[in-house]
Enzyme design. Structure first.
Site, mmCIF file in Angstrom:
data_model
loop_
_atom_site.group_PDB
_atom_site.id
_atom_site.type_symbol
_atom_site.label_atom_id
_atom_site.label_comp_id
_atom_site.label_asym_id
_atom_site.label_seq_id
_atom_site.Cartn_x
_atom_site.Cartn_y
_atom_site.Cartn_z
ATOM 1 C CB THR A 235 -84.399 -63.262 41.356
ATOM 2 O OG1 THR A 235 -85.736 -62.914 41.005
ATOM 3 C CG2 THR A 235 -84.463 -64.199 42.551
ATOM 4 C CE1 TYR B 254 -84.303 -68.511 39.763
ATOM 5 C CE2 TYR B 254 -86.028 -66.885 40.154
ATOM 6 C CZ TYR B 254 -84.755 -67.202 39.700
ATOM 7 O OH TYR B 254 -83.937 -66.218 39.221
#
Ligand code: UDP
Length: 327
Positions: free
Chosen positions: A119, A143
């Site tokens: 990400t 995350y």
């Protein structure tokens, strides 16, 4: 030598698009998904589907041996940032511990090629934009940290066991399969284009614009929205490169252009021909003003060329899917 790819999380949003892209060109695909968030009906029918967990080493080894898997694309994982703040250990378990187990199982089973979903949120928020792969990392959410941890594991596993890998760092993924076969299905999605599509269809009363006082041209947040179909194509190129012997590498996946929330709203209005009801709200905690990729590396090395980069095309496909999905 067999060419069979194991796709974990192949019933999820990006996974299911990639599975269709693989099947469309005739590749052989095994999907492993525990259906905790994925939708079985969105897995292409020509894929072999196995319901199970990526941390089930026995199952993973059995799949590799039975089908002659030579490469893994690992999408499975948890992806909701606020949820990761509330329950970080669940995220470290799902995204780090289970990924570790998957890596060990496939290494022991003799797989040498691995593609990993990462990400753009691994980058430091003050790193210069557009973000190149070498930009400073400083993930903030559990995350994002879990994704960077998995990147590190992969790097070390690459050195130690010869597991050649590609890490793809996604920017803002949006839109749906142009053929309408799959799309974003999570019921509580918070993403801008998904929410805007729901508002456009009258399923939400209005779109909240989270902050109009950012240091951006129109004061709203700027992101690099990438059509999920172009992202799926990037995975196929990465797979082909690995199978061709390419060395391990990390690639940004974005278009290298920023769009503001207001520009997205205007795009929705163009697609629907109607004004989109919006409400100005406070900034959302943790949102950086701008996130734009520098995709030159993947373009140069893999010849990746966006084919669906018009914002209206992205929005129209998201609305079309939303209509079909929620019928
Ligand atoms: N955003 C917004 N309203 C929404 C959802 C998002 O104004 O209902 C803004 C958000 O503040 C950010 C951009 O849209 O500037 C993209 O947010 P999204 O949640 O889609 O992705 P993120 O970049 O947070 O992963």
């Amino acid at each position: 030598m067999s060419n069979v790819v194991l796709v974990t999380g192949g019933a999820g949003y990006i996974g299911s698009h990639t599975v269709y892209a693989l099947l469309d060109r005739g590749d052989r695909v095994v999907v492993l998904d525990n259906l905790s968030t994925g939708v079985k009906a969105q897995v292409g029918k020509d894929a072999i589907f196995v319901q199970g967990d990526v941390a089930d080493a026995g199952l993973v080894k059995k799949i590799v041996a039975e089908h002659g898997v030579d490469a893994v694309i690992h999408f499975a994982g948890s992806i909701v940032v606020p949820e990761s703040v509330r329950d970080p250990l669940a995220y470290y378990d799902n995204n780090v511990v289970k990924t570790r187990s998957l890596m060990q199982a496939v290494v022991e089973a003799g797989v040498k090629q691995f593609i990993f979903s990462s990400t753009a949120t691994v980058y430091a928020s003050d790193a210069p934009q557009p973000l190149a792969e070498a930009a400073a990392k400083s993930p903030i959410s559990p995350y994002a940290r879990s994704k960077l941890m998995a990147e590190w594991m992969l790097e070390d596993a690459g050195h130690a066991y010869g597991l050649r890998h590609m890490v793809l760092r996604y920017f803002n993924v949006a839109g749906a399969d142009p053929k309408g076969r799959t799309g974003q299905s999570s019921p509580n999605a918070t993403h801008l284009i998904k929410r805007a599509a729901m508002v456009a269809l009258g399923r939400l009363p209005q779109l909240d614009i989270f902050g109009t006082d950012y240091p951006t041209p129109d004061g709203t947040g700027v992101r690099d929205y990438i059509h999920v179909t172009d992202l799926a194509a990037a995975h196929l190129l990465a797979l082909d490169a690995l199978r061709g012997g390419a060395a391990s590498v990390t690639y940004n996946c974005g278009y290298g252009r920023g769009m503001s929330v207001r520009e997205v709203v205007r795009g929705v209005e163009k697609v629907t021909g109607k004004p989109l009801p919006v409400r100005i709200s406070d900034r959302r905690a943790g949102d950086p003003p701008t996130l734009i990729s520098d995709p030159s590396r993947i373009k140069a090395a893999l010849g990746w060329k966006p084919a669906h980069d018009g914002i209206e095309e992205i929005i129209a496909s998201a609305i079309a899917w939303e209509q079909r999905f929620n019928r």
